[in-house]
Design a protein around this motif. Structure first.
Motif, PDB file in Angstrom:
ATOM      1  N   ILE A  69       6.783  -1.907   5.697  1.00  0.00           N
ATOM      2  CA  ILE A  69       5.332  -1.824   5.899  1.00  0.00           C
ATOM      3  C   ILE A  69       5.005  -1.400   7.325  1.00  0.00           C
ATOM      4  CG2 ILE A  69       3.154  -3.110   5.860  1.00  0.00           C
ATOM      5  CD1 ILE A  69       4.444  -2.449   3.091  1.00  0.00           C
ATOM      6  N   TYR A  70       5.791  -1.836   8.296  1.00  0.00           N
ATOM      7  CA  TYR A  70       5.587  -1.362   9.661  1.00  0.00           C
ATOM      8  C   TYR A  70       5.835   0.143   9.774  1.00  0.00           C
ATOM      9  CZ  TYR A  70       5.004  -5.879  12.004  1.00  0.00           C
ATOM     10  OH  TYR A  70       4.513  -7.080  12.448  1.00  0.00           O
ATOM     11  N   ARG A  71       6.822   0.656   9.042  1.00  0.00           N
ATOM     12  CA  ARG A  71       7.078   2.106   9.051  1.00  0.00           C
ATOM     13  C   ARG A  71       5.909   2.844   8.395  1.00  0.00           C
ATOM     14  NH1 ARG A  71       9.946  -0.458  11.087  1.00  0.00           N
ATOM     15  NH2 ARG A  71       8.685   0.342  12.790  1.00  0.00           N
ATOM     16  N   PHE A  72       5.385   2.271   7.319  1.00  0.00           N
ATOM     17  CA  PHE A  72       4.279   2.881   6.575  1.00  0.00           C
ATOM     18  C   PHE A  72       3.035   3.024   7.443  1.00  0.00           C
ATOM     19  CE2 PHE A  72       0.624   1.566   3.697  1.00  0.00           C
ATOM     20  CZ  PHE A  72       0.340   2.850   3.286  1.00  0.00           C
ATOM     21  N   SER A 105      -3.808   0.402   5.760  1.00  0.00           N
ATOM     22  CA  SER A 105      -3.422   1.795   5.527  1.00  0.00           C
ATOM     23  C   SER A 105      -3.275   2.195   4.066  1.00  0.00           C
ATOM     24  CB  SER A 105      -2.090   2.090   6.239  1.00  0.00           C
ATOM     25  OG  SER A 105      -2.160   1.787   7.616  1.00  0.00           O
ATOM     26  N   CYS A 106      -3.195   1.239   3.141  1.00  0.00           N
ATOM     27  CA  CYS A 106      -2.878   1.602   1.758  1.00  0.00           C
ATOM     28  C   CYS A 106      -3.994   2.440   1.139  1.00  0.00           C
ATOM     29  CB  CYS A 106      -2.619   0.362   0.926  1.00  0.00           C
ATOM     30  SG  CYS A 106      -4.076  -0.665   0.637  1.00  0.00           S
ATOM     31  N   THR A 140       2.150  -9.641   6.504  1.00  0.00           N
ATOM     32  CA  THR A 140       2.500  -8.308   6.011  1.00  0.00           C
ATOM     33  C   THR A 140       1.334  -7.697   5.245  1.00  0.00           C
ATOM     34  OG1 THR A 140       4.852  -8.921   5.870  1.00  0.00           O
ATOM     35  CG2 THR A 140       4.158  -7.006   4.606  1.00  0.00           C
ATOM     36  N   PHE A 141       0.631  -8.501   4.447  1.00  0.00           N
ATOM     37  CA  PHE A 141      -0.553  -8.002   3.739  1.00  0.00           C
ATOM     38  C   PHE A 141      -1.621  -7.532   4.722  1.00  0.00           C
ATOM     39  CE2 PHE A 141       0.453 -11.038   0.019  1.00  0.00           C
ATOM     40  CZ  PHE A 141       1.211 -10.061  -0.601  1.00  0.00           C
ATOM     41  N   GLU A 142      -1.796  -8.280   5.808  1.00  0.00           N
ATOM     42  CA  GLU A 142      -2.784  -7.880   6.817  1.00  0.00           C
ATOM     43  C   GLU A 142      -2.523  -6.456   7.287  1.00  0.00           C
ATOM     44  OE1 GLU A 142      -4.038 -10.522  10.040  1.00  0.00           O
ATOM     45  OE2 GLU A 142      -2.755 -12.054   9.132  1.00  0.00           O
TER      46      GLU A 142
END
Length: 434
Positions: A224-227, A291-292, A284-286
């Motif tokens: 998620i950090y990469r995303f 960005s999603c 992680t959801f935060e």
């Protein structure tokens, strides 16, 4: 004594477990290497018992500078220092502490140099030492990481994280490597450096369940950090690895494992590992909601899962509660998250419940108001092809009906004044929805 003069300060600030830590740490320099190893294990157990404030207090006493001095004066072997530092890093990560003290010279510079020098060795390379150095560096460092180091550290730890044995020893190795990788943060990485390996790690676990819960969460946190910097990953995350489905299943299983109403026993209660992992999922959801864009039915169900965690945690675990509200605020801000999904997932109800608490925390209050600010702004936006004007008005009416049912007629009006105050004081452009 290494910490001479500190014990008296700690005694007035925190509980005795920190005093025990300092006393035991002070005795390390007088021990032989084998005895040091045993004492380090005992010190690590004490760190596990500490709460967040206690560990922060201990770290603030120039702990890393002291460790560096002990290594330099050969009062602590590098191998023992790495064990100690890795345990400090593990506790720091699980208790959500930014390790600003590690960034003080010279220890961070020494680690950078040791990693580069060990990697350059050919015949005499010590793989175990390199792994330990990489894990310590990532677990303790929260600042920018040079590209040269990332190109060494990421492949090194992915090699460990790719082990598939289910033995307890290997699972612990894999967990530590993934926990360290999950702490890289938002620094950009070339996909060639990690993408295939990390996809394989997650895919294999989904079929064979070889990872611990913490290891699996850490693998997703890394992704998620990469995303956040590379939205091209969303297709992989959403449709190939099914992040939403997996995350929802994980936090719901974790929720069932926790006795949410358990009372404190004596002066302290060691926080369950499951509670810590749920905190990490909520964090992680935060990040993810910022960005999603490939919003689908799997993602919709995450909202409901967050609300269930919120309701379970709101009385005993206020830190988790705040994380849930922050996640919902970010979801409400994201234009790809439908307002109707926030209603169906009962997010509006949850935030309203929080606002009416008689002892509302200031930070949570601000997050809650921002949630409604974001919903307000979304309801004022023009229809986007999927939401026509009639549907927008229906959603708006549902939200205000919920507020009226809960006795919030006056609060609806007061939101205007509150938003105006925030706008003036915080320079936030807010549009209310009436």
């Amino acid at each position: 004594m290494i910490f001479a003069g500190c014990t008296a300060v700690v005694k007035t600030q925190v509980k005795s477990v920190a005093e025990n830590f300092i006393e035991m740490f002070d005795g390390l320099e007088d021990c032989a290497e084998r005895e040091q190893k045993q004492k380090i294990l005992e010190i690590s157990s004490l760190m596990e018992e500490m709460d967040r404030k206690e560990l922060c207090c201990v770290l603030a006493f120039h702990l890393f500078i002291v460790i560096d001095k002990m290594i330099d004066e050969k009062k602590l072997t590098l191998e023992n220092a790495l064990v100690l530092l890795k345990n400090i890093g593990y506790c720091k990560e699980m208790k959500y502490i930014r390790s600003i003290w590690f960034e003080e010279p010279p220890l961070i510079k020494i680690f950078q140099k040791l990693i580069i020098n060990e990697e350059k060795k050919k015949e005499e390379k010590n793989e175990r030492r390199l792994i330990d150095l990489c894990e310590c560096y990532l677990l303790l460092n929260d600042e920018e990481i040079p590209d040269e180091l990332l190109s060494i550290i990421v492949p090194c730890l992915l090699k460990i994280a790719s082990k598939k044995d289910k033995t307890e020893e290997i699972q612990k190795e894999v967990e530590t490597a993934l926990l360290a990788l999950g702490n890289i943060g938002f620094w950009e990485l070339e996909e060639e450096l990690y993408l295939k390996e990390m996809k394989d790690i997650i895919n294999y676990h989904q079929k064979h369940h070889n990872l611990t819960r913490l290891a699996y969460q850490s693998a997703w946190q890394f992704f998620i950090y990469r995303f956040f910097n590379d939205d091209s990953l969303e297709e992989v995350i959403a449709n190939k690895l099914h992040f939403a489905r997996e995350a929802r299943r994980e936090i719901e299983e974790l929720t069932r494992c926790i006795d949410w109403k358990r009372k404190k026993e004596g002066r302290r209660r060691k926080e369950a590992k499951e509670v810590r992992i749920i905190k990490r999922w909520i964090q992680t959801f935060e990040k993810f909601f910022l960005s999603c864009s490939l919003w689908n039915e799997e993602y919709e169900e995450i909202i409901g899962s967050i609300v269930r965690v919120f309701r379970a945690s709101k009385d005993k675990y206020r830190e988790i509660c705040k994380g849930c509200i922050s996640s919902l605020r970010n979801a409400a801000q994201n234009r790809d998250v439908k307002v109707d999904d926030l209603l169906k997932g009962r997010a509006v109800d949850a935030v309203l419940e929080e606002i009416q608490r008689p002892t509302l925390n200031g930070k949570i209050a601000f997050e809650s108001l921002q949630f409604f600010t974001n919903v307000s702004r979304r309801l004022k936006e023009e229809a986007d092809g999927e939401t026509d004007e009639a549907k927008r008005k229906l959603e708006k009416r549902k939200i205000f009906e919920k507020m009226e049912v809960e006795g919030y007629e006056d609060l609806i009006i007061s939101f205007h004044e509150i938003f105006y105050f925030i706008d003036k004081k915080k320079n936030i452009n807010i549009i209310c929805c009436c």
